[in-house]
Enzyme design. Structure first.
Site, PDB file in Angstrom:
ATOM      1  N   MET A   2      24.564   8.383   1.466  1.00 20.57           N
ATOM      2  CA  MET A   2      24.350   9.663   2.144  1.00 20.57           C
ATOM      3  C   MET A   2      24.647   9.536   3.640  1.00 20.57           C
ATOM      4  O   MET A   2      25.205  10.453   4.254  1.00 20.57           O
ATOM      5  CB  MET A   2      22.922  10.159   1.906  1.00 20.57           C
ATOM      6  CG  MET A   2      22.695  11.581   2.346  1.00 20.57           C
ATOM      7  SD  MET A   2      23.852  12.738   1.596  1.00 20.57           S
ATOM      8  CE  MET A   2      22.950  13.247   0.141  1.00 20.57           C
ATOM      9  N   GLU A  14       0.816  -1.220   0.000  1.00 11.77           N
ATOM     10  CA  GLU A  14       0.000   0.000   0.000  1.00 11.77           C
ATOM     11  C   GLU A  14       0.850   1.270   0.000  1.00 11.77           C
ATOM     12  O   GLU A  14       0.424   2.297  -0.533  1.00 11.77           O
ATOM     13  CB  GLU A  14      -0.963   0.003   1.196  1.00 11.77           C
ATOM     14  CG  GLU A  14      -2.089  -1.019   1.092  1.00 11.77           C
ATOM     15  CD  GLU A  14      -1.716  -2.405   1.602  1.00 11.77           C
ATOM     16  OE1 GLU A  14      -0.522  -2.621   1.928  1.00 11.77           O
ATOM     17  OE2 GLU A  14      -2.604  -3.271   1.680  1.00 11.77           O
TER      18      GLU A  14
HETATM   19  C1  LIG Z   1      12.623   5.287   4.923  1.00 10.73           C
HETATM   20  C2  LIG Z   1      13.939   5.952   5.215  1.00 10.73           C
HETATM   21  N1  LIG Z   1      14.779   5.412   6.120  1.00 10.73           N
HETATM   22  C3  LIG Z   1      15.974   6.000   6.363  1.00 10.73           C
HETATM   23  C4  LIG Z   1      16.347   7.138   5.705  1.00 10.73           C
HETATM   24  C5  LIG Z   1      17.695   7.803   5.993  1.00 10.73           C
HETATM   25  N2  LIG Z   1      18.556   7.761   4.784  1.00 10.73           N
HETATM   26  C6  LIG Z   1      18.668   8.811   3.951  1.00 10.73           C
HETATM   27  S1  LIG Z   1      19.630   8.489   2.626  1.00 10.73           S
HETATM   28  C7  LIG Z   1      19.958   6.926   3.176  1.00 10.73           C
HETATM   29  C8  LIG Z   1      20.840   6.014   2.397  1.00 10.73           C
HETATM   30  C9  LIG Z   1      20.324   5.692   1.048  1.00 10.73           C
HETATM   31  O1  LIG Z   1      21.172   4.740   0.471  1.00 10.73           O
HETATM   32  P1  LIG Z   1      21.080   4.395  -1.057  1.00 10.73           P
HETATM   33  O2  LIG Z   1      19.681   4.158  -1.449  1.00 10.73           O
HETATM   34  O3  LIG Z   1      22.031   3.300  -1.365  1.00 10.73           O
HETATM   35  O4  LIG Z   1      21.500   5.753  -1.767  1.00 10.73           O
HETATM   36  P2  LIG Z   1      22.960   6.453  -1.844  1.00 10.73           P
HETATM   37  O5  LIG Z   1      22.977   7.516  -0.801  1.00 10.73           O
HETATM   38  O6  LIG Z   1      23.981   5.408  -1.610  1.00 10.73           O
HETATM   39  O7  LIG Z   1      23.004   7.018  -3.217  1.00 10.73           O
HETATM   40  C10 LIG Z   1      19.306   6.687   4.391  1.00 10.73           C
HETATM   41  C11 LIG Z   1      19.392   5.441   5.159  1.00 10.73           C
HETATM   42  C12 LIG Z   1      15.423   7.669   4.776  1.00 10.73           C
HETATM   43  N3  LIG Z   1      15.674   8.789   4.113  1.00 10.73           N
HETATM   44  N4  LIG Z   1      14.254   7.046   4.528  1.00 10.73           N
END
Ligand SMILES: Cc1ncc(C[n+]2csc(CCOP(=O)(O)OP(=O)(O)O)c2C)c(N)n1
Ligand SMILES: [Mg+2]
Lengths: 172, 604
Positions: free
Chosen positions: B500, B65
Site C-alpha cells: 500500500m 499485550e
Molecule cells: C502499525 C502501522 N505502521 C504503519 C502503517 C502504514 N502502512 C499502511 S499499509 C502498510 C504496508 C503494509 O504492507 P504489507 O503488510 O506487506 O501489506 P500489502 O500492502 O503489501 O498487502 C504500511 C506500512 C500502518 N498502517 N500501521
C-alpha cells in the site's frame, strides 16, 4: 459551502466530582482542536458529589454544537447546556488587579475603581489590589483603563454562569 | 476524590468480603466472562493467583499485550460479547495502548484490566509504574483507577455496561496491587446503577416518519450501511435485509459494515470509498436519497467533502449523537439503536402510501447495472502454469475455495493492499465474520485477531489474509497459536513490499520507493515450522489452488507464503482529496471507463 461565523459561547456542565473528570473535559477540547477561553470548576451540591464546570469557548455554531454532543458522551458528565444558545443567562467573573503607581496615576486609579465599584482589598503606599466582579466586558474595560495607570498583574477567575428566571440547568 | 462509579446500594447484612482479586473474578463471572486474553507481571500476580484457583474463566496467554487486545477485539466482534484483557502495570499497560485505540475507533466493546503499583506508591515513579489512566484516557471510552476496595466491584459492573452501551468501546480498569490483595466487599451487578442509564433516549418517531417520506420520494435511493449495524446485533442485520427487500433499494457498505447485508445479493453494490467499487462510488455520487445506517462518513468513505454525494437528501441513523452532522451536514438525523430504528422504518414504510417511483427506481438500477458491467475488480492474470500469481488471484481463490468447504468462516486481515482486496473479493453472508482494523488501520491486527476468533469459535474455519510486512508486527502470536493448537490458516500475500505504501509512492511520489521494500524477510515456511505449525509456499499459478486446498484441509495451524507479483496496485482508487466520480481504475478497465464515467456524470 457556506462560511459560518465564529462566536463565543458559555457552556455549563454538571459532572461527577471524580478524579480525571476535568482532565477528560479539557482533553476533549484540546484533542479535537476546540478552544477554551476560560474555565471554572467547583463542587455545587451539598455532598460535594457534583461539580459545575463553566467553559467559555469560541467557534462556529456547528462546531459548538459538536462540542456539546461530544461532552454529553463523557461518562461523568450528567448535563451540558449551551447557555448562549438556550436563552438569557447571567455570566460573572471576578478579577484581582494590581496597580503600582504614585501621584496623579494613583489617585486616578482609585477614582476609576470607585466608578467601577471595585474594592481595594490590599493597599500599600505604592500599590493597590482591586477586586472587581462583573461581566467579562466590564472586567476587560477596567483592566484596559488601569493599564496606563501602573497595572502590573491580573488574576481572573473565569466565568461562573447561570440561566435567568426559575429555569435551572437540571430542567433544560 | 469522592467516588468512581455509579451509585450502589449496599446491604450490610448480605455483603460478602473477599480478597480483591476474587471480588474481581466473581464480578467478571457475573458479567458472563468466559475468556480473558492476558499476560502476567508483578502488579497482577494476585489476579493470576486467583485465576489459578478457579475454573469458570479461561485465560489465554498471548505473547504481547497488544496482541491480547486485538485477540479480545476479534473475540468481541465475532461473538457480540465484551472482550476482556488483563495486563500488568507499566509496560504491560503501555503495550495495550494501540489495541485500545483500535477498539475505540472501531467501536469494539472491551474491558481491559491493568495492574498498578500499590496506592501509597502511586506518583513516586515506583518500579513499573505508569500513569495508566492518564495515558489511556484519550484511547478509551472511560477508565478507572480503583483507589478504594468498595469501588472495585461497582467499577467492574459499570465498566461492562459502559463498554457495551451506546456506541461500544474499550474501558480500562487500573487495579493497584493493594486493592487486589486486600479485602473488598462484593457487590452484585443488580445493586449498581451504571451511569450509562443517564444517556438513553427514545428514537424520534417524527424524524423517522419524515425520513421514510423522503425515501418514498426518492428516485435514485441508496443505503449506506456501516459497522453500527453489526454492533447493533444480528437482529439489526436481519431487519436491514427486510428493509432492502421491501424497498428494493441498492445497498453499499463501509469496510466495517461488510456482512450486515449479504455480499452475494444482487442488490449489494460492494464496498464504497477509497477502494470501493465503481458502481458503489458512482451510486453514492449520483443518488438523490442517501440513507446512512450506522456509518459515520469517515474520510476514507467521503473523499473530497464538498463533492460528496452532492445532490442527495441525507438521512443519518446513529446511536451516537455526536456523529450526526459531524462531517457531513444531513437533512434528517435520527439518534438511536440502528436495529430498532430500521424496524420502525419498516413499520413506517408499510404505513405510508405505496412507493410511487418504481419506474425511476428501475432506471436507477439500469444505470447501476451499466456501471457494474465495467467489472471494476477484474484483473489480468496470465494463465500460464508457471505464471506469477497476482495477489487478486490468490485472494479470490482463497475466498472461493474456502466457500466451497461450506464451513462457517471467519476472516481477519492485516492492513494494506491485501486487506482492501480481501474487502473487495470476499462476500460475506452473515455479520460478525469479518475482522479488520478499519478506523486505526493497525498493521499487526490480523494474526492476534485470528487467535481471538478461533478461541471464540473452535470449530469454525478461521483465516488471516495477511501481508508479509504486517504479519511481522505480531508474528510472536504463532506461539499462542501453537500453545492452544489453534487451527488458523494464515495466508501471507507476499509481494515483498509494503504494497500500500509502494502504491502511493508510485502514484503520488514519482515511483520513489523510499523504505517500502520488505528486505531480509524470514523464510516463512521455516518460521512456521519453528512454531510447530505447517508451512507451505507457492510461487506458480498452477500450484495455487492445490496449496490453498491443502491448507484448508489440514486440521492444524498452517501458514502459507503465497509469493505474488510485486508491482500490483489496488483499484479502483479514489486518491485522497478527490471526488467519487474521479476514481482511478485498473489497467483492465481504463479504456472503457472514460465513456461510462461521462454517462455517470451526466446523470448527476
Ligand atoms: C502499525 C502501522 N505502521 C504503519 C502503517 C502504514 N502502512 C499502511 S499499509 C502498510 C504496508 C503494509 O504492507 P504489507 O503488510 O506487506 O501489506 P500489502 O500492502 O503489501 O498487502 C504500511 C506500512 C500502518 N498502517 N500501521
Ligand atoms: Mg506486502
Amino acid at each position: 459551502m457556506q462560511v459560518e461565523v465564529s462566536g463565543s459561547a458559555v457552556i455549563s456542565l454538571l459532572v461527577d466530582n471524580e478524579s480525571g473528570a476535568l482532565a477528560r473535559i479539557v482533553e476533549l477540547f484540546s484533542g479535537r482542536g476546540y478552544n477554551i477561553q476560560s474555565l471554572t470548576v467547583a463542587p455545587v451540591d451539598e455532598h460535594g458529589h457534583t461539580s459545575r464546570v463553566n467553559i467559555v469557548t469560541t467557534g462556529t455554531q456547528s462546531s459548538i454544537r459538536q462540542v456539546k454532543t461530544q461532552l454529553e458522551r463523557l461518562v461523568p458528565v450528567s448535563r451540558v447546556v449551551n447557555l448562549t444558545a438556550e436563552g438569557p443567562y447571567v455570566a460573572r467573573e471576578m478579577a484581582l488587579v494590581k496597580v503600582v503607581s504614585s501621584g496623579e496615576p494613583r489617585t486616578e486609579a482609585l477614582r476609576i475603581a470607585q466608578a467601577f465599584r471595585a474594592r481595594a482589598v490590599d493597599t500599600t503606599a505604592s500599590s493597590f489590589v482591586f477586586e472587581l466582579t462583573g461581566s467579562t466586558d466590564k472586567l476587560d474595560s477596567f483592566i484596559e483603563l488601569m493599564r496606563p495607570l501602573g497595572l502590573v498583574e491580573v488574576s481572573r477567575t473565569g466565568v461562573a454562569s447561570i440561566c435567568r428566571g426559575p429555569q435551572t440547568i437540571q430542567n433544560f | 476524590m469522592t467516588r468512581t462509579t455509579g451509585s450502589t446500594t449496599l446491604d450490610a447484612q448480605t455483603t460478602t468480603t473477599l480478597p480483591g482479586a476474587e471480588v474481581l473474578l466473581r464480578a467478571l463471572v457475573e458479567q458472563g466472562v468466559e475468556v480473558i486474553f492476558g499476560y502476567p507481571g508483578g502488579a497482577v500476580l494476585p489476579i493470576y493467583d486467583a485465576l489459578f484457583k478457579q475454573n469458570h474463566i479461561r485465560h489465554v496467554l498471548v505473547r504481547h499485550e497488544q496482541a491480547a487486545v486485538h485477540a479480545a477485539e476479534a473475540y468481541a466482534r465475532s461473538t457480540g460479547k465484551v472482550g476482556v484483557v488483563l495486563v500488568t502495570s507499566g509496560p504491560g499497560a503501555t503495550n495495550a495502548v494501540t489495541g485500545l485505540l483500535d477498539a475505540m475507533m472501531d467501536s469494539i466493546p472491551l474491558v481491559c484490566l491493568s495492574g498498578q503499583v500499590p496506592t501509597p506508591l502511586i506518583g513516586n515513579d515506583a518500579f513499573q509504574e505508569a500513569d495508566t489512566t492518564g495515558i489511556t484516557r484519550p484511547v478509551t471510552k472511560y477508565n478507572y483507577l480503583v483507589r478504594k476496595p468498595e469501588d472495585l466491584a461497582p467499577a467492574v459492573h459499570e465498566a461492562f455496561a459502559i463498554a457495551r452501551s451506546g456506541r461500544p468501546g474499550p474501558v480500562l480498569i487500573d487495579l493497584p496491587k493493594n486493592i487486589t490483595v486486600g479485602d473488598a466487599p462484593y457487590v452484585e451487578a443488580h445493586a449498581v446503577t451504571p451511569r450509562t442509564t443517564r444517556m438513553g433516549s427514545q428514537p424520534d418517531r417524527a424524524a423517522i416518519t419524515r425520513a421514510v417520506a423522503a425515501m418514498k420520494a426518492g428516485k435514485r435511493p441508496l443505503f449506506y450501511t456501516g459497522g453500527g449495524v453489526i454492533n447493533s446485533g444480528p437482529q439489526a442485520s436481519a431487519a436491514l435485509r427486510r428493509l432492502v427487500e421491501l424497498t428494493g433499494f441498492p445497498v453499499t457498505s463501509t469496510l466495517m459494515g461488510l456482512g450486515a447485508f449479504p455480499g452475494t445479493d444482487q442488490r449489494f453494490l460492494g464496498m464504497l470509498g477509497m477502494h470501493g467499487t465503481y458502481e458503489a462510488n458512482l451510486a453514492i455520487h449520483g443518488c438523490d436519497v442517501l440513507i446512512a445506517l450506522g456509518s459515520r462518513f469517515d474520510d476514507r468513505v467521503t473523499g473530497r467533502l464538498d463533492a460528496f454525494s452532492p445532490s442527495s437528501f441525507k438521512i443519518h441513523v446513529d446511536i451516537d449523537p455526536s456523529q450526526i452532522n459531524k462531517i457531513v451536514h444531513v437533512n434528517e438525523g435520527i439518534v438511536g439503536d440502528v436495529g430498532q430504528i430500521i424496524d420502525l422504518m419498516i413499520e413506517e414504510w408499510e404505513k405510508q402510501p405505496a412507493y410511487a417511483h418504481k419506474s425511476d427506481l428501475d432506471a436507477w438500477w439500469t444505470q447501476i447495472e451499466s456501471w457494474r458491467a465495467l467489472d471494476c475488480l477484474r484483473f489480468g492474470q496470465d494463465k500460464a502454469p508457471d505464471a506469477v500469481i497476482k495477489p487478486q488471484q490468490a485472494i479470490q481463490r482463497i475466498y472461493e475455495l474456502a466457500r466451497q468447504t461450506g464451513r462457517d468462516t471467519y476472516v481477519s486481515t492485516e492492513v494494506g493492499q491485501h486487506q482492501m482486496w480481501a474487502a473487495q473479493f470476499f462476500r460475506f453472508d452473515a455479520p460478525n465474520r469479518w475482522l479488520t482494523s478499519g478506523g486505526l488501520g493497525t498493521m499487526g491486527y490480523g494474526l492476534p485477531a485470528a487467535v481471538g476468533a478461533q478461541i471464540a469459535h473452535p470449530d469454525a474455519l478461521v483465516m488471516d489474509i495477511a501481508g508479509e510486512a504486517s504479519t511481522l508486527m505480531n508474528i510472536q502470536e504463532l506461539g499462542t497459536i501453537a500453545q492452544y493448537r489453534l487451527p488458523v490458516k494464515i495466508f501471507i500475500i507476499n509481494n515483498h513490499y509494503m504494497g500500500m505504501v509502494r502504491q502511493w509512492q508510485e502514484l503520488l511520489h514519482g515511483s520513489r520507493y523510499s523504505e517500502s521494500y520488505s528486505d531480509a524477510l524470514p523464510d516463512f515456511v521455516k518460521l512456521a515450522e519453528s512454531f510447530h505449525a505447517t508451512g507451505l509456499r507457492v510461487t506458480r499459478l498452477d500450484e495455487l489452488d492445490a496449496t490453498i486446498q491443502k491448507a484448508l484441509e489440514h486440521n492444524g495451524p498452517v501458514l502459507v507464503d503465497i509469493c505474488v507479483a510485486e508491482g500490483e496496485n489496488c483499484f479502483p482508487m479514489i486518491p485522497s482529496g478527490a471526488a467519487h466520480n474521479q476514481m482511478i481504475l485498473g489497467p483492465e478497465q481504463e479504456a472503457s471507463s472514460a465513456t461510462i464515467s461521462k454517462e455517470g456524470q451526466m446523470l448527476v
